[in-house]
Design a protein around this motif. Structure first.
Motif, PDB file in Angstrom:
ATOM      1  N   LEU A   4     -22.413  59.308  52.290  1.00 42.19           N
ATOM      2  CA  LEU A   4     -23.172  60.370  51.638  1.00 42.19           C
ATOM      3  C   LEU A   4     -23.642  59.927  50.251  1.00 42.19           C
ATOM      4  O   LEU A   4     -24.809  60.110  49.882  1.00 42.19           O
ATOM      5  N   TYR A   5     -22.733  59.334  49.475  1.00 50.41           N
ATOM      6  CA  TYR A   5     -23.059  58.933  48.117  1.00 50.41           C
ATOM      7  C   TYR A   5     -23.970  57.694  48.110  1.00 50.41           C
ATOM      8  O   TYR A   5     -24.858  57.585  47.262  1.00 50.41           O
ATOM      9  N   ILE A   6     -23.751  56.779  49.052  1.00 48.50           N
ATOM     10  CA  ILE A   6     -24.597  55.590  49.128  1.00 48.50           C
ATOM     11  C   ILE A   6     -26.037  55.974  49.442  1.00 48.50           C
ATOM     12  O   ILE A   6     -26.984  55.512  48.787  1.00 48.50           O
ATOM     13  N   ALA A   7     -26.209  56.848  50.439  1.00 48.47           N
ATOM     14  CA  ALA A   7     -27.555  57.274  50.810  1.00 48.47           C
ATOM     15  C   ALA A   7     -28.218  58.069  49.693  1.00 48.47           C
ATOM     16  O   ALA A   7     -29.435  58.004  49.502  1.00 48.47           O
ATOM     17  N   SER A   8     -27.428  58.806  48.917  1.00 47.17           N
ATOM     18  CA  SER A   8     -28.010  59.581  47.817  1.00 47.17           C
ATOM     19  C   SER A   8     -28.589  58.657  46.740  1.00 47.17           C
ATOM     20  O   SER A   8     -29.612  58.975  46.129  1.00 47.17           O
ATOM     21  N   THR A   9     -27.937  57.493  46.515  1.00 49.53           N
ATOM     22  CA  THR A   9     -28.506  56.541  45.554  1.00 49.53           C
ATOM     23  C   THR A   9     -29.819  55.972  46.079  1.00 49.53           C
ATOM     24  O   THR A   9     -30.747  55.715  45.297  1.00 49.53           O
ATOM     25  N   GLY A  10     -29.898  55.782  47.402  1.00 49.47           N
ATOM     26  CA  GLY A  10     -31.140  55.305  47.990  1.00 49.47           C
ATOM     27  C   GLY A  10     -32.268  56.306  47.829  1.00 49.47           C
ATOM     28  O   GLY A  10     -33.410  55.939  47.527  1.00 49.47           O
ATOM     29  N   GLY A  71     -24.397  51.243  47.061  1.00 44.14           N
ATOM     30  CA  GLY A  71     -25.746  51.792  46.949  1.00 44.14           C
ATOM     31  C   GLY A  71     -26.701  50.912  46.173  1.00 44.14           C
ATOM     32  O   GLY A  71     -26.535  49.700  46.085  1.00 44.14           O
ATOM     33  N   VAL A  72     -27.702  51.548  45.600  1.00 38.68           N
ATOM     34  CA  VAL A  72     -28.802  50.845  44.951  1.00 38.68           C
ATOM     35  C   VAL A  72     -29.150  51.560  43.647  1.00 38.68           C
ATOM     36  O   VAL A  72     -28.878  52.750  43.489  1.00 38.68           O
ATOM     37  N   ARG A  73     -29.762  50.807  42.730  1.00 36.33           N
ATOM     38  CA  ARG A  73     -30.241  51.415  41.494  1.00 36.33           C
ATOM     39  C   ARG A  73     -31.552  50.766  41.076  1.00 36.33           C
ATOM     40  O   ARG A  73     -31.852  49.619  41.466  1.00 36.33           O
ATOM     41  N   LEU A  74     -32.331  51.510  40.287  1.00 36.94           N
ATOM     42  CA  LEU A  74     -33.566  50.969  39.720  1.00 36.94           C
ATOM     43  C   LEU A  74     -33.205  50.036  38.572  1.00 36.94           C
ATOM     44  O   LEU A  74     -32.576  50.460  37.594  1.00 36.94           O
ATOM     45  N   ALA A 236     -42.228  53.695  50.649  1.00 37.44           N
ATOM     46  CA  ALA A 236     -41.232  54.423  49.857  1.00 37.44           C
ATOM     47  C   ALA A 236     -40.879  55.751  50.522  1.00 37.44           C
ATOM     48  O   ALA A 236     -39.706  56.158  50.550  1.00 37.44           O
ATOM     49  N   GLN A 237     -41.868  56.428  51.080  1.00 37.00           N
ATOM     50  CA  GLN A 237     -41.611  57.698  51.767  1.00 37.00           C
ATOM     51  C   GLN A 237     -40.717  57.495  52.986  1.00 37.00           C
ATOM     52  O   GLN A 237     -39.785  58.277  53.223  1.00 37.00           O
ATOM     53  N   ARG A 238     -40.974  56.445  53.756  1.00 39.97           N
ATOM     54  CA  ARG A 238     -40.161  56.185  54.948  1.00 39.97           C
ATOM     55  C   ARG A 238     -38.736  55.798  54.546  1.00 39.97           C
ATOM     56  O   ARG A 238     -37.770  56.204  55.213  1.00 39.97           O
ATOM     57  N   ALA A 239     -38.584  55.020  53.488  1.00 43.01           N
ATOM     58  CA  ALA A 239     -37.242  54.660  53.024  1.00 43.01           C
ATOM     59  C   ALA A 239     -36.488  55.905  52.573  1.00 43.01           C
ATOM     60  O   ALA A 239     -35.287  56.051  52.833  1.00 43.01           O
ATOM     61  N   TYR A 240     -37.179  56.817  51.907  1.00 45.20           N
ATOM     62  CA  TYR A 240     -36.554  58.076  51.469  1.00 45.20           C
ATOM     63  C   TYR A 240     -36.109  58.891  52.684  1.00 45.20           C
ATOM     64  O   TYR A 240     -34.989  59.431  52.711  1.00 45.20           O
ATOM     65  N   GLU A 241     -36.968  58.964  53.698  1.00 46.39           N
ATOM     66  CA  GLU A 241     -36.636  59.716  54.911  1.00 46.39           C
ATOM     67  C   GLU A 241     -35.434  59.111  55.625  1.00 46.39           C
ATOM     68  O   GLU A 241     -34.569  59.847  56.130  1.00 46.39           O
ATOM     69  N   MET A 242     -35.362  57.781  55.676  1.00 45.10           N
ATOM     70  CA  MET A 242     -34.232  57.144  56.365  1.00 45.10           C
ATOM     71  C   MET A 242     -32.922  57.385  55.635  1.00 45.10           C
ATOM     72  O   MET A 242     -31.887  57.611  56.258  1.00 45.10           O
ATOM     73  N   ARG A 245     -31.893  60.789  56.470  1.00 44.33           N
ATOM     74  CA  ARG A 245     -31.335  60.843  57.827  1.00 44.33           C
ATOM     75  C   ARG A 245     -29.886  60.333  57.841  1.00 44.33           C
ATOM     76  O   ARG A 245     -29.049  60.830  58.606  1.00 44.33           O
ATOM     77  N   VAL A 246     -29.581  59.342  56.999  1.00 38.31           N
ATOM     78  CA  VAL A 246     -28.202  58.864  56.895  1.00 38.31           C
ATOM     79  C   VAL A 246     -27.293  59.984  56.401  1.00 38.31           C
ATOM     80  O   VAL A 246     -26.180  60.176  56.909  1.00 38.31           O
ATOM     81  N   ILE A 247     -27.751  60.720  55.393  1.00 35.53           N
ATOM     82  CA  ILE A 247     -26.958  61.841  54.889  1.00 35.53           C
ATOM     83  C   ILE A 247     -26.738  62.882  55.987  1.00 35.53           C
ATOM     84  O   ILE A 247     -25.628  63.407  56.149  1.00 35.53           O
ATOM     85  N   SER A 248     -27.783  63.158  56.747  1.00 31.44           N
ATOM     86  CA  SER A 248     -27.650  64.112  57.846  1.00 31.44           C
ATOM     87  C   SER A 248     -26.657  63.609  58.898  1.00 31.44           C
ATOM     88  O   SER A 248     -25.817  64.362  59.398  1.00 31.44           O
TER      89      SER A 248
END
Length: 261
Positions: A4-10, A71-74, A236-242, A245-248
């Motif tokens: 959940l937290y990893i996907a939220s950073t994405g 996760g990831v960061r800018l 970027a939109q598709r990465a956000y959607e994926m 989906r991980v969170i879901s």
């Protein structure tokens, strides 16, 4: 569940990515604008089993460990400083820089800013200024009775005054360049400030020793490519959607675990 937290950073990183892309698209018609690119880094890893750790008394070692990222960061918004397209404007005080260099601008607080925007005007005293009224450095005065103002490739400003048969030299526009252009600080209004990362300004004459040349009656456009920006936006939109989906998916797994009896 860490997913959940990893996907939220994405999702957060891609949100910032879309903001960078939207700023590029918004400035497609901004004179001298240089597009930015979002760059990312992975976050810390939790090691459950280190590669190379011993697995027996005989000295055998684990060839591959177990590491789970968080996760990831800018990491940066790098500025792409490639040459923008140059277009004619039929205005004698407009300047485009073809190649390396920035015009130097004196700010009211005494600092010097730098710009690729060559939209120049004359103020009430005849000083050569930007559209915001900031004087070009070094200062150049164009008398009110001057006619046929010309600016050469190396920045020499000349004009005919009082019906003279020969043009009079009014001054020379200089350029500044930096070891690391990406290290300049954006302050808005098409202006940049020197920073320790950019290095000190190297001032010189245009069209000499690696400096770019000046083109009178032209302006440099933004180096934004609309097709590239739209493709990056879709990615970027598709990465956000994926990531969403991980969170879901992680939520459904937690729900299934909670329903166990």
């Amino acid at each position: 569940m860490k997913a959940l937290y990893i996907a939220s950073t994405g999702m957060g990183a891609q949100e910032r990515n879309v903001e960078v892309i939207s700023n590029n698209i918004a400035n497609m018609r901004t004179t001298g604008y240089k597009r930015q690119r979002a760059e990312f880094q992975d976050l810390l890893y939790q090691s459950y089993r280190r590669a190379g750790s011993a697995t027996s008394d005989a000295g055998t070692q684990v060839p591959v460990g177990i590491e789970i990222g968080s996760g990831v960061r800018l990491a940066a918004t790098a500025r792409v400083t490639t040459q923008g397209s140059v277009a004619p404007t039929e205005k004698e005080l407009d300047l485009a820089i073809r190649g390396e260099g920035y015009l130097m601008v004196g700010l009211p607080d005494g600092r010097t800013a730098y710009t690729r925007d060559g939209t120049l005007e004359r103020d009430a005293q005849g000083m050569l200024v930007t559209v915001d009224g900031y004087q070009i450095q070094p200062g150049i005065v164009i008398p009110g009775d001057a006619r046929s103002v010309s600016i050469s490739r190396d920045g020499m400003v000349e004009a005919f005054i009082n019906g003279d048969a020969q043009p009079v030299q009014l001054g020379q526009i200089q350029l500044a360049r930096f070891a690391n252009k990406g290290g300049l600080e954006s302050m808005g209004d098409n202006l940049f400030l020197e920073t320790p990362a950019s290095g000190e300004a190297q001032i010189g004459i245009a069209d000499n020793e690696g400096m770019g040349s000046l083109l009178q009656g032209y302006l440099e456009g933004a180096n934004v490519n609309a097709v590239t920006e739209m493709a990056d936006l879709i990615a970027a939109q598709r990465a956000y959607e994926m990531n969403a989906r991980v969170i879901s998916g992680a939520d459904q797994m937690l729900q299934a675990a909670a329903q166990l009896r």
